[in-house]
Enzyme design. Structure first.
Site, PDB file in Angstrom:
ATOM      1  N   CYS A  33     117.898 142.973 -15.822  1.00  0.00           N
ATOM      2  CA  CYS A  33     117.554 144.019 -14.914  1.00  0.00           C
ATOM      3  C   CYS A  33     116.276 144.790 -15.433  1.00  0.00           C
ATOM      4  O   CYS A  33     115.906 145.816 -14.606  1.00  0.00           O
ATOM      5  CB  CYS A  33     118.871 145.106 -14.808  1.00  0.00           C
ATOM      6  SG  CYS A  33     120.314 144.495 -14.729  1.00  0.00           S
ATOM      7  N   CYS A 102     120.412 151.113 -11.520  1.00  0.00           N
ATOM      8  CA  CYS A 102     119.995 150.328 -12.746  1.00  0.00           C
ATOM      9  C   CYS A 102     119.524 151.017 -13.809  1.00  0.00           C
ATOM     10  O   CYS A 102     119.640 150.667 -14.967  1.00  0.00           O
ATOM     11  CB  CYS A 102     119.428 149.081 -12.447  1.00  0.00           C
ATOM     12  SG  CYS A 102     120.321 147.394 -13.046  1.00  0.00           S
TER      13      CYS A 102
END
Lengths: 123, 402
Positions: A33, A102
């Site tokens: 991520c 995220c």
């Protein structure tokens, strides 16, 4: 796109580093991520007396990590567990919507560190 | 504070000479080129002169140049136009995994229209393998679209070989040369190119203007309907200031090409050598030799691209990154992933694209500030140093990356 407060915490992050023999360590995120946050806690009598962080991530990730360390120092574990990712974002004056997803995992990392402390204490 | 622009692959400043000419065609010479009166004839003449200059830049004939609104429109017209006009012959298109979205999304759209598309992989340097291309060709293949040079890592593809192969097989060859035209020599005849897209704002003309080269004889259908502008290929009143500006920029680019390429490449080589020497754990992305003169693309291991970009900006340096956080998506650049970079490494990428206005002083300043920024970010990275042994590696619950 970032608030002044986000940029302040990004350029002058508070409490960067590690705590040797920390009471609890929590890590969330994934390099895929682009964000990994690790929080180190020193706990004495259920009070968080010291906290440090290390973060691999974007501006929001670094700023939220820094902010959560400021928010949590001196708090009890129960109070710390009530801090949410949303609260961290609000304390920074908001984050762009895309960054809530995220890059704002700071409270999650904190909660993981507390869980780690509780697990260690239970042993 | 000193401000340094290292993002010429994104856009370039308009040349002063180009801007002055454009202004003249916005204020004094404003006739509609379709009008028969003298005002119209004046601008029509200017358009045709610009067409000659753009054609000269790539060794084409003026009647093979069609003005568009820029690279995206040029790519759309080339790919859809050839696909629609040649549907009876076949429905297969070959492109690559590392194209600009103007090509990739156009191909994906055509897949919904019944076409099939092969997206060729690339090697670790972002280079297409000729063997893969040969193997992908079928008797239904009507178009090969391979970018001349990649916009992120600068790799220049084997365009001549691809053009030769396409010619032998009777398949049209389109190349998106948006990064290349005006910045590197192009000869469409020598390279066997049937269609070529270029964009003005990548070589000191304005945004909103570009051109598509269509070799005479290529079977293509228009995709925009209206008046009969651009010989029925691109309806819409011509963007006269943009077109004359493009012509002027093409003229300047052709005139200064050799000098400019040598100068920029010299700066680029100094920058790459400096970064590799001063900073540990850096990977140079893209081809070591076959790359655009102004392109340098690095992966700084253990740090994330947006953080690097923000810190550079605070020091007055504008660059670009292939990290997910700068694009709003969760995955880093599709180009870097197609080259086989891991997510971690791709997230830490930085594109530095130089232009003719950059100086050796700019490079020195960059080499002075980047090492300390990288060191600072690494010092707070859990992936770097002794802490790298700590690996609880929780799956991310937010984006489901394992």
């Amino acid at each position: 796109m970032y608030t002044e407060k986000v940029m302040d915490h990004f350029t002058n992050p508070r409490n960067v580093g590690e705590i040797k023999n920390a009471s609890g360590v929590g890590e969330v995120g994934n390099a895929k991520c682009g964000d990994i946050m690790r929080i180190y806690l020193q706990v004495d009598n259920d009070i968080i007396t010291d906290v440090k962080f290390k973060t691999f991530g974007c501006g929001a990730a670094i700023a939220t990590s820094s902010m959560v360390t400021e928010m949590v120092k001196g708090k009890t574990l129960d109070e710390a567990l009530e801090i949410s990712n949303q609260a961290v974002a609000e304390a920074l004056g908001g984050l762009p919507p895309a960054k809530m997803h995220c890059s704002n995992l700071a409270a999650d990392a904190l909660h993981e560190a507390i869980k780690d402390y509780i697990a260690k204490k239970g042993k | 504070m000193k401000r340094i622009y290292f993002d010429h692959s994104a856009t370039t400043p308009v040349d002063r000479e180009v801007a002055d000419l454009m202004l003249e065609y916005m204020t004094d010479k404003y006739g509609n080129p379709s009008s028969v009166h003298s005002f119209g004839r004046e601008t029509r003449k200017a358009i045709e002169e610009a067409r000659e200059k753009v054609a000269a830049l790539i060794n084409a004939s003026p009647n093979e140049i069609f003005f568009t609104s820029g690279g995206t429109e040029g790519d759309n017209l080339a790919i859809k136009g050839v696909a629609y006009a040649n549907r009876k012959k076949g429905n297969h298109i070959i492109t690559t995994q590392i194209e600009h979205h103007a090509v990739l999304h156009t191909c994906e759209y055509l897949e919904k229209q019944g076409f099939t598309v092969t997206y060729l992989p690339v090697d670790e340097h972002a280079m297409v393998r000729m063997e893969d291309l040969k193997n992908a060709i079928t008797d239904k293949t009507i178009l090969i679209s391979v970018m001349f040079a990649n916009n992120e890592v600068g790799t220049i593809q084997p365009i001549k070989e691809i053009g030769q192969l396409a010619k032998e097989k009777g398949i049209y060859f389109h190349t998106d040369a948006v990064q290349v035209a005006g910045n590197y020599p192009i000869d469409v005849k020598e390279l066997n190119i049937d269609l070529l897209t270029l964009s003005g704002h990548k070589f000191y003309a304005s945004k909103g203007i570009g051109a598509l080269y269509i070799r005479r004889g290529v079977k293509i259908e228009e995709i925009q309907h209206g008046g009969g502008h651009e010989r029925n290929m691109r309806a819409g009143t011509e963007n006269v200031p943009g077109i004359v500006g493009l012509g002027k920029a093409a003229e300047i680019a052709k005139r200064d090409m050799e000098k400019k390429v040598t100068y920029i490449q010299g700066l680029r080589d100094k920058l790459i050598a400096g970064v590799m020497e001063k900073i540990p754990h850096v990977k140079l992305n893209g081809h070591p030799e076959c790359r655009m003169p102004g392109n340098a693309n690095f992966s700084f291991l253990y740090i994330e691209g947006e953080s690097l970009l923000l810190n550079l900006d605070l020091k007055g340096i504008a660059a670009s990154s292939g990290s997910a956080c700068t694009s709003g998506s969760l995955d880093p650049s599709h180009v870097l992933l197609a080259m086989g970079l891991t997510h971690e490494v791709a997230h830490g990428s930085l594109r530095v694209s130089l232009g003719r206005g950059n100086t050796e002083e700019d490079i020195n300043y960059f080499l002075e500030v980047v090492p300390e920024i990288v060191e600072r970010l690494r010092s707070m990275s859990p992936l770097y140093g002794s802490a790298a042994e700590f690996k609880p590696s929780n799956p991310c619950t937010h984006c489901h990356h394992q």
